[in-house]
Enzyme design. Structure first.
Site, mmCIF file in Angstrom:
data_model
loop_
_atom_site.group_PDB
_atom_site.id
_atom_site.type_symbol
_atom_site.label_atom_id
_atom_site.label_comp_id
_atom_site.label_asym_id
_atom_site.label_seq_id
_atom_site.Cartn_x
_atom_site.Cartn_y
_atom_site.Cartn_z
ATOM 1 N N LYS A 1 2.598 -8.279 11.598
ATOM 2 C CA LYS A 1 2.024 -8.440 10.267
ATOM 3 C C LYS A 1 2.340 -9.792 9.642
ATOM 4 O O LYS A 1 3.494 -10.209 9.568
ATOM 5 C CB LYS A 1 2.519 -7.315 9.352
ATOM 6 C CG LYS A 1 1.795 -7.239 8.016
ATOM 7 C CD LYS A 1 2.109 -5.931 7.320
ATOM 8 C CE LYS A 1 1.418 -5.804 5.988
ATOM 9 N NZ LYS A 1 1.659 -4.486 5.357
ATOM 10 N N ARG B 1 0.831 -1.195 0.000
ATOM 11 C CA ARG B 1 0.000 0.000 0.000
ATOM 12 C C ARG B 1 0.870 1.251 0.000
ATOM 13 O O ARG B 1 1.984 1.256 0.495
ATOM 14 C CB ARG B 1 -0.900 -0.031 1.247
ATOM 15 C CG ARG B 1 -1.976 1.025 1.299
ATOM 16 C CD ARG B 1 -3.043 0.636 2.307
ATOM 17 N NE ARG B 1 -3.899 1.750 2.658
ATOM 18 C CZ ARG B 1 -3.732 2.508 3.727
ATOM 19 N NH1 ARG B 1 -2.731 2.255 4.556
ATOM 20 N NH2 ARG B 1 -4.541 3.506 3.983
ATOM 21 N N ARG C 1 -2.450 2.983 13.834
ATOM 22 C CA ARG C 1 -1.451 2.418 14.722
ATOM 23 C C ARG C 1 -2.050 2.250 16.118
ATOM 24 O O ARG C 1 -2.846 3.067 16.572
ATOM 25 C CB ARG C 1 -0.215 3.325 14.829
ATOM 26 C CG ARG C 1 0.505 3.552 13.507
ATOM 27 C CD ARG C 1 1.335 2.349 13.120
ATOM 28 N NE ARG C 1 2.128 2.615 11.940
ATOM 29 C CZ ARG C 1 1.741 2.414 10.695
ATOM 30 N NH1 ARG C 1 0.513 1.910 10.482
ATOM 31 N NH2 ARG C 1 2.519 2.658 9.671
#
Length: 340
Positions: free
Chosen positions: A202, A137, A337
């Site tokens: 992630k 992204r 975040r």
């Protein structure tokens, strides 16, 4: 399947031949490879060096040739196709243009975007062993080591125009969650707008590319990068915390089987979204939302907004509670975040 082979003497076809020759983990001499490809041994050495840069661990021994440190199991189109669950609504699209697997490609998303002028089958899939220009992204590089992860893109026609793309990244994240749970019995966490986490870091990312007009039939390409078994050297190039599936399971992960599960789950979720939007999926999303009812900060350019994550709405917007007032945030150039 689509024959996407390059001319025999092209750089990509030479590299693909070398990978297939080395995949079983046995030694093969540079002379044999040079004869098979009708190029010089110096050229073979140059291509081997390129493969090393792609994340393959190859070593050479004088008098024996080249060898992979660990045998490599390459993706197999036929194996993947045999394991697919094709929804009834897509049966008419199951044809030779449904699935293609590349050894090397610039980007699976870019490849399908280039094919949009053609009439593509709904749900058409492109897989690759390696991406030279994988994208995340906001234009970030997606580190794409050879033959160890999953790089998958799917074409999806949007009959209602670009408005039908609202929430696509969330639908895709739920499909990844379904597939990992079904295949590995691992429950992932979901992070708005396009990330999949595992144990707080992630595991996978999603990239949606769109082409068309707001109120006219349009096109989307849905990209998924899923970490399966990250090579140590490649991991050094990643500038954020990451994890892979191998680190969380004792089962041997067959990428063919996992790809088939991922494709099948994505078809199912996209069809559900086409019929009823996001409304039926909200409870599932909130169940696995990593930040639900937790303090977060939203980064928009140089601006930072603090608040409490209240999940998403049925249009795929983030619901951010700022001092008791809930704002709907509709993606764009923003990052979410957590706050420790």
């Amino acid at each position: 399947m689509i024959n996407t082979a390059h001319p025999r003497n092209s750089s990509n076809s030479v590299k693909a031949h070398l990978v297939r020759s080395l995949a079983n983990g046995s030694f093969i001499s540079g002379q044999v490879l040079a004869q098979e490809l009708n190029i010089s041994r110096a050229a073979i050495a140059k291509h081997i060096k390129s493969l090393l840069a792609m994340g393959l661990d190859i070593y050479s021994v004088t008098g024996k040739g080249y060898k992979l440190a660990t045998p490599l199991t390459l993706l197999d189109e036929k194996n993947i196709e045999r394991s697919l669950r094709v929804p009834e609504q897509l049966l008419h699209t199951v044809n030779p243009h449904l699935l293609e697997v590349h050894s090397l490609i610039d980007s699976t998303n870019d490849h399908l975007m280039r094919l949009i002028p053609e009439r593509m089958s709904q749900g058409r899939v492109c897989l690759a062993e390696y991406q030279s220009a994988g994208r995340g992204r906001r234009g970030r590089q997606w580190v794409s080591p050879f033959g160890s992860q999953i790089y998958l893109s799917m074409y999806w026609y949007l009959e209602q125009g670009l408005a039908g793309a609202m929430g696509l990244s969330l639908v895709t994240a739920l499909a990844v969650s379904d597939a990992v749970k079904n295949y590995c019995d691992i429950q992932v966490e979901l992070k708005w707008p396009n990330d999949i986490y595992l144990s707080g870091v992630k595991l996978a990312g999603i990239l949606i590319d769109l082409e068309g007009q707001a109120l006219e039939p349009s096109h989307s390409v849905i990209g998924i990068g899923l970490n399966v078994n990250m090579p140590t050297e490649s991991a050094k190039s990643i500038d954020q915390q990451w994890t892979d599936l191998k680190s969380h399971t004792n089962i041997t992960i067959d990428r063919d089987g996992l790809c088939a599960e991922l494709i099948s789950c994505l078809w199912e979720r996209l069809l559900q979204h086409r019929e009823s939007g996001l409304s039926e999926m909200l409870d599932e999303w909130h169940k696995y939302d990593i930040y639900l009812n937790k303090p977060v900060k939203l980064l928009t350019g140089e601006r930072t907004t603090h608040g409490i994550c209240r999940g998403i709405n049925n249009q795929g917007a983030l619901l951010l509670d700022v001092d008791g007032y809930v704002k709907a945030i509709y993606g764009g150039e923003v990052s979410l975040r957590g706050i420790e």
